[in-house]
Write a protein that holds these residues in place. Structure first.
Motif, mmCIF file in Angstrom:
data_model
loop_
_atom_site.group_PDB
_atom_site.id
_atom_site.type_symbol
_atom_site.label_atom_id
_atom_site.label_comp_id
_atom_site.label_asym_id
_atom_site.label_seq_id
_atom_site.Cartn_x
_atom_site.Cartn_y
_atom_site.Cartn_z
ATOM 1 N N ALA A 9 0.811 -1.221 0.000
ATOM 2 C CA ALA A 9 0.000 0.000 0.000
ATOM 3 C C ALA A 9 0.836 1.259 0.000
ATOM 4 N N CYS A 10 2.107 1.155 0.379
ATOM 5 C CA CYS A 10 2.882 2.356 0.647
ATOM 6 C C CYS A 10 4.343 2.160 0.261
ATOM 7 N N THR A 11 4.924 3.180 -0.362
ATOM 8 C CA THR A 11 6.339 3.142 -0.711
ATOM 9 C C THR A 11 7.209 3.004 0.534
ATOM 10 N N ALA A 12 6.820 3.687 1.604
ATOM 11 C CA ALA A 12 7.619 3.660 2.830
ATOM 12 C C ALA A 12 7.727 2.246 3.392
ATOM 13 N N THR A 13 6.701 1.436 3.224
ATOM 14 C CA THR A 13 6.753 0.044 3.682
ATOM 15 C C THR A 13 7.833 -0.723 2.936
ATOM 16 N N ILE A 14 7.911 -0.509 1.642
ATOM 17 C CA ILE A 14 8.947 -1.154 0.836
ATOM 18 C C ILE A 14 10.328 -0.717 1.313
ATOM 19 N N MET A 15 10.474 0.575 1.575
ATOM 20 C CA MET A 15 11.769 1.107 2.005
ATOM 21 C C MET A 15 12.246 0.459 3.301
ATOM 22 N N HIS A 16 11.323 0.230 4.212
ATOM 23 C CA HIS A 16 11.702 -0.375 5.482
ATOM 24 C C HIS A 16 12.343 -1.740 5.247
ATOM 25 N N ASP A 17 11.786 -2.514 4.348
ATOM 26 C CA ASP A 17 12.347 -3.827 4.049
ATOM 27 C C ASP A 17 13.704 -3.699 3.356
ATOM 28 N N LEU A 18 13.821 -2.752 2.423
ATOM 29 C CA LEU A 18 15.071 -2.573 1.695
ATOM 30 C C LEU A 18 16.210 -2.126 2.612
ATOM 31 N N MET A 19 15.888 -1.438 3.683
ATOM 32 C CA MET A 19 16.917 -0.964 4.615
ATOM 33 C C MET A 19 17.583 -2.098 5.385
ATOM 34 N N GLY A 20 16.880 -3.207 5.551
ATOM 35 C CA GLY A 20 17.445 -4.299 6.324
ATOM 36 C C GLY A 20 17.749 -3.883 7.750
ATOM 37 N N LYS A 21 18.928 -4.239 8.228
ATOM 38 C CA LYS A 21 19.297 -3.949 9.618
ATOM 39 C C LYS A 21 19.386 -2.453 9.905
ATOM 40 N N HIS A 22 19.585 -1.653 8.859
ATOM 41 C CA HIS A 22 19.707 -0.209 9.060
ATOM 42 C C HIS A 22 18.389 0.421 9.523
ATOM 43 N N ALA A 23 17.273 -0.251 9.283
ATOM 44 C CA ALA A 23 15.982 0.290 9.716
ATOM 45 C C ALA A 23 15.962 0.505 11.225
ATOM 46 N N GLY A 24 16.708 -0.315 11.950
ATOM 47 C CA GLY A 24 16.762 -0.175 13.398
ATOM 48 C C GLY A 24 17.466 1.083 13.868
ATOM 49 N N CYS A 25 18.149 1.764 12.955
ATOM 50 C CA CYS A 25 18.872 2.997 13.295
ATOM 51 C C CYS A 25 18.057 4.254 13.002
ATOM 52 N N MET A 26 16.855 4.102 12.458
ATOM 53 C CA MET A 26 16.068 5.287 12.093
ATOM 54 C C MET A 26 15.792 6.165 13.312
#
Length: 305
Positions: free
Chosen positions: A116-133
């Motif tokens: 539903a959302c581009t941001a959702t895709i981005m979270h997956d693409l970030m991998g472990k880096h998402a935890g640093c947001m």
């Protein structure tokens, strides 16, 4: 050279927040990046920027030859700068159907997923880096998901979108229902905008059977605020169509709470579109389409002339 990150013209919350999210990720992982906008953000997107203390990205109207860029929340050349094929497009992250027409200098990373959302895709693409947001980037991501899913009411909503929104809300200490109400209230206040501005506020260009449409959607918890201006808006439609070089402007006022859309019917072409596309029985200058919530999943795929 700085990589520009931008979404579509007439930026909504996802097309404002996702460039900021990816700007953070690229900078975090060593690529100099800068989020841009292709127009003024809508009222909901502006609320998101203020709520999470995010600086409004610079607004640009074109890109230079060779400018490195990542395109997010669209792959449609009609929604992008005129010189997009002269730029150095390095990636596309999107959740809309593949339109075609973009050219790149070489192979690039393209991620288009049925979420539903581009941001959702981005979270997956970030991998472990998402935890640093940081919190403000998490807030932008949550805002994008709630906006694009209409707080999970839209038929585009997936379990992945919902699970991520709930995870982010928990980390931020946010009540989803209360925050979504704030977002939708900001989106619904369109009193300061002219009829032409309303028609272009959340709008995409599509060609159907050789007919060019500007398909505009206004998602609101106060549809009366827009529908009370029906005559004024219909009067502006021919001028907007002419200026934007399309055959017709179609406007759908989406009632978020009642989960339906009201389509304006200014002429015989829009009447025919309503009847052939949605099986509507048109008797006046508006028609209610029960259950219609999503331009991407329900309106665009159904359009017939």
């Amino acid at each position: 050279m700085t990589t520009f990150v931008f979404g579509h013209k007439s930026p909504d919350t996802d097309s404002t927040g996702s460039p900021l999210i990816w700007e953070w990720f690229l900078n975090h992982t060593g690529t100099d990046a800068s989020a841009k906008l292709l127009g003024e953000p809508n009222t909901e997107a502006a609320f998101m920027l203020e709520r999470w203390n995010l600086a409004k990205p610079e607004i640009i109207d074109n890109v230079a030859d060779g400018q490195p860029c990542v395109i997010v929340d669209t792959n449609n050349p009609a929604e992008l700068p005129a010189n997009i094929n002269g730029a150095d497009v390095q990636g596309i992250i999107d959740h809309h159907k593949l339109v075609g027409g973009l050219e790149t200098a070489g192979p690039i990373e393209i991620t288009i997923r049925p979420l539903a959302c581009t941001a959702t895709i981005m979270h997956d693409l970030m991998g472990k880096h998402a935890g640093c947001m940081p919190e403000n980037i998490k807030g932008a991501m949550l805002s994008c998901i709630l906006s694009d899913t209409l707080e999970f009411r839209s038929p585009t909503t997936t379990d992945t979108d919902r699970a991520l929104a709930e995870k982010l809300a928990g980390e931020l200490g946010i009540n989803i229902a209360e925050y979504a109400s704030e977002l939708f209230a900001a989106k619904s206040d369109v009193s300061a905008f002219s009829a032409a501005e309303l028609l272009r506020m959340d709008s995409k260009e599509y060609e159907v059977e050789g007919v060019k449409f500007r398909v505009s959607v206004l998602e609101t918890t106060s549809p009366k605020m827009v529908l009370d201006r029906t005559a004024e808006i219909m009067e502006a439609m021919p001028a907007v169509a002419g200026e934007d070089k399309v055959n017709e402007v179609l406007l759908f006022v989406v009632d978020i709470l009642n989960e339906e859309a009201t389509m304006l019917i200014p002429n015989d072409l829009s009447k025919r579109v309503a009847e052939k596309s949605f099986g509507a029985n048109v008797t006046g200058n508006t028609v209610v389409l029960p259950g219609i919530m999503s331009r991407k999943k329900q309106i665009i795929p159904s359009l017939k002339v």
